[in-house]
Write a protein that holds these residues in place. Structure first.
Motif, PDB file in Angstrom:
ATOM      1  N   UNK A  98       0.836  -1.078   0.072  1.00 29.83           N
ATOM      2  CA  UNK A  98       0.170   0.280  -0.067  1.00 29.83           C
ATOM      3  C   UNK A  98       0.589   1.034  -0.460  1.00 29.83           C
ATOM      4  N   UNK A  99       0.427   1.915  -0.582  1.00 28.02           N
ATOM      5  CA  UNK A  99       0.869   3.509  -0.819  1.00 28.02           C
ATOM      6  C   UNK A  99       0.848   3.650   0.693  1.00 28.02           C
ATOM      7  N   UNK A 100       2.081   4.557   1.183  1.00 31.53           N
ATOM      8  CA  UNK A 100       2.452   5.375   2.636  1.00 31.53           C
ATOM      9  C   UNK A 100       2.089   6.346   3.158  1.00 31.53           C
ATOM     10  N   UNK A 101       1.268   6.527   3.984  1.00 27.64           N
ATOM     11  CA  UNK A 101       0.609   7.841   4.433  1.00 27.64           C
ATOM     12  C   UNK A 101       1.205   9.241   5.147  1.00 27.64           C
ATOM     13  N   UNK A 102       1.170  10.143   5.517  1.00 29.54           N
ATOM     14  CA  UNK A 102       1.991  10.980   6.577  1.00 29.54           C
ATOM     15  C   UNK A 102       1.589  10.789   7.557  1.00 29.54           C
ATOM     16  N   UNK A 103       2.290  10.974   8.513  1.00 30.58           N
ATOM     17  CA  UNK A 103       1.898  10.696   9.825  1.00 30.58           C
ATOM     18  C   UNK A 103       1.136  11.166  10.253  1.00 30.58           C
ATOM     19  N   UNK A 104      -0.707  10.465  10.481  1.00 32.87           N
ATOM     20  CA  UNK A 104      -1.064  11.723  10.959  1.00 32.87           C
ATOM     21  C   UNK A 104      -1.335  11.901  12.280  1.00 32.87           C
ATOM     22  N   UNK A 105      -2.603  13.103  12.545  1.00 34.74           N
ATOM     23  CA  UNK A 105      -2.134  13.570  14.286  1.00 34.74           C
ATOM     24  C   UNK A 105      -2.608  12.245  15.177  1.00 34.74           C
ATOM     25  N   UNK A 106      -2.202  12.406  16.590  1.00 35.68           N
ATOM     26  CA  UNK A 106      -2.596  11.516  17.566  1.00 35.68           C
ATOM     27  C   UNK A 106      -4.711  11.403  17.509  1.00 35.68           C
ATOM     28  N   UNK A 107      -4.787  10.082  17.641  1.00 38.63           N
ATOM     29  CA  UNK A 107      -5.981   9.204  17.534  1.00 38.63           C
ATOM     30  C   UNK A 107      -6.380   9.394  18.752  1.00 38.63           C
ATOM     31  N   UNK A 108      -7.411   9.929  19.687  1.00 32.47           N
ATOM     32  CA  UNK A 108      -8.081   9.534  20.718  1.00 32.47           C
ATOM     33  C   UNK A 108      -7.554   7.272  20.415  1.00 32.47           C
ATOM     34  N   UNK A 109      -7.510   6.968  22.153  1.00 34.52           N
ATOM     35  CA  UNK A 109      -7.623   5.739  22.613  1.00 34.52           C
ATOM     36  C   UNK A 109      -8.307   4.939  21.805  1.00 34.52           C
ATOM     37  N   UNK A 110      -7.396   3.765  20.541  1.00 37.67           N
ATOM     38  CA  UNK A 110      -7.973   2.901  20.041  1.00 37.67           C
ATOM     39  C   UNK A 110      -9.204   1.897  20.211  1.00 37.67           C
TER      40      UNK A 110
END
Length: 491
Positions: free
Chosen positions: A281-293
């Motif tokens: 898969x094509x890498x995406x930029x590091x996203x902002x922190x999400x709430x605990x998954x």
């Protein structure tokens, strides 16, 4: 009347002649449906931890050892005393000036804590002198000691940069002060005013030191390298698990022993492919922190496949054993049967097609010897979570109730012959099942991508119902476990 009786016999003869010319039944349509598995959602722990002692050393080196220094004239070092005489205030001792000289120094900073709270302990000592007190006393020196204790709540901002909120608390175990002319001269409040700056310094310096550990860089690198495919099995069948990270959740910092750890979990799409390696898969930029998954759980499928070439010789051997024992057909009597090549493939509605080249001759000579290829269909099935696959609904392809007089049709309409074919189609996937599981465990036990290692543990295995595909009988095995990605640079 005679003509009326002859006509049905003539039709039967035509029927026998036609069957002999067709030499068998029509092959069912072949389908080439690929083995496809549903994608799963997984949560993979991505621990980023650092040594608490390393952070302690860096913070200690950054913080000045002298927290405060004073050297100033104090006009009211010792306030004068007054008494009331005849209703008026009369000064009996003068106000004495002095020069205050001193400093507050710290000892070594110690870090500790548990859970999400970082504790900071810093011993301090004070030495403060009152010099030239009113020209009467040359110098009086006071010492004091305290333990500064701070608690820090650590977090991350939207750009994965560390943030700290520090609360400072301390008590003087020996408040600095001197006794002079019956009065206590206290210097603690003068030191306290300066120690408040320690809070701001720690709130500034802690994130800076944490940032030096390059947690964000490591996270960004781990995120990029998470877009990959892992080979689960090399052959029979070759299988790959493709991982596509979607979110990265931050659950706070956790302190345990000498480690401070960012509690992170990556939510990823896990897909299984049979055959050649899928494109990454094509890498995406590091996203902002999400709430605990949520709780970690690795989920994926592994395929167990029995190609039809495995089943064909089994059916052939079973029929030849039956022929050796002897076959007696109802209404025809004993027959001599020879079974040749067996062909099996996938056909419509979840059935498999079974073609058998056969030559059969009635010993009584009532019907002529016949040879050809007969096609049957059968429905494979298995019980829930069972690796044993059986067949049912064995019938001549395209026919539910044959009344044909052709020997081939009569032979394969026989209950005993169909029972032997049904039993021969029984397949135990246990051996292949265990082999594929071992390969999958080995593949995910320590898969390295650059400086990062995926470590996983399988905790639950279940298989679903058998599927008929163009590649073979396909047993989907659903695997669940736990996984984490750790930073382990190559040396």
């Amino acid at each position: 009347m005679i003509a009326a009786r002859i006509a049905p016999l003539f039709v039967i003869a035509l029927g026998v002649s036609a069957c002999n010319r067709d030499k068998g039944s029509v092959a069912p349509p072949r389908i080439d449906t690929a083995a496809e598995l549903p994608s799963q959602s997984s949560t993979i722990v991505v621990p980023v931890s650092v040594s608490l002692s390393a952070l302690e050393q860096q913070l200690d080196a950054r913080t000045p050892t002298e927290l405060w220094r004073i050297d100033k004239a104090e006009p009211r070092c010792v306030p004068g005393k007054q008494v009331k005489l005849f209703g008026k205030a009369v000064k009996v001792t003068p106000t004495l000036a002095c020069r205050i000289v001193g400093h507050v120094r710290r000892g070594r900073i110690r870090l500790g804590g548990s859970g999400d709270t970082l504790t900071i302990a810093m011993p301090i000592t004070a030495e403060i002198s009152a010099r030239d007190v009113g020209g009467i006393i040359k110098q009086e020196t006071a010492t004091g000691a305290a333990i500064v204790r701070a608690t820090a709540k650590l977090s991350l901002d939207g750009n994965w940069s560390p943030v700290a909120k520090v609360d400072l608390a301390y008590d003087w175990t020996e408040p600095p002060g001197i006794d002079f002319l019956g009065q206590r001269i206290r210097f603690a409040e003068k030191a306290d005013a300066k120690l408040k700056g320690v809070i701001a310094g720690l709130e500034r310096d802690l994130p800076r030191e944490l940032a030096k550990l390059r947690a964000r860089d490591h996270l960004a690198q781990a995120w990029r390298q998470g877009f990959t495919a892992i080979q689960l099995n090399r052959e029979r069948p070759p299988a790959w698990m493709r991982i596509t990270p979607r979110r990265l959740g931050f659950g706070g910092y956790r302190i345990a022993g000498d480690r401070i750890e960012l509690q992170l979990a990556a939510e990823a799409l896990t897909e299984t492919f049979v055959g050649n390696r899928p494109t990454d898969p094509v890498p995406t930029p590091l996203p902002p922190p999400a709430p605990q998954i949520g709780p970690r759980a690795l989920r994926f499928f592994i395929p167990v496949l029995a190609d039809y070439a495995q089943l064909e010789p089994v059916v052939q051997r079973a029929l030849r054993k039956l022929a050796a024992k002897g076959i007696d057909l109802a209404g025809i009597g004993p027959v001599d049967a020879q079974f040749g090549k067996v062909t099996i493939y996938a056909t419509e509605n979840g059935y498999i097609a079974v073609g058998v080249q056969t030559k059969v001759k009635a010993r009584s000579g009532v019907l002529p010897a016949t040879s050809g290829e007969i096609w049957l269909s059968a429905l494979p099935y298995n019980a829930e979570n069972s690796q044993i696959v059986r067949a049912r609904d064995v019938r001549i392809a395209g026919r539910s109730d044959s009344q044909a007089v052709n020997l081939l049709i009569s032979l394969f309409d026989d209950v005993g012959v169909q029972a032997n074919i049904r039993d021969a189609l029984t397949h135990d996937f246990a051996r292949d099942y265990n082999k594929v599981l071992i390969a999958a465990r080995r593949a995910i036990a320590g898969h390295r991508e650059g400086d990062f290692v995926l470590s996983a543990d399988i905790t639950d295995v279940r298989n679903g119902p058998i599927r008929v595909t163009g590649q073979g009988l396909f047993l989907p095995v659903q695997v669940a476990g736990t996984a984490n990605i750790r930073f382990a640079p190559k040396r």
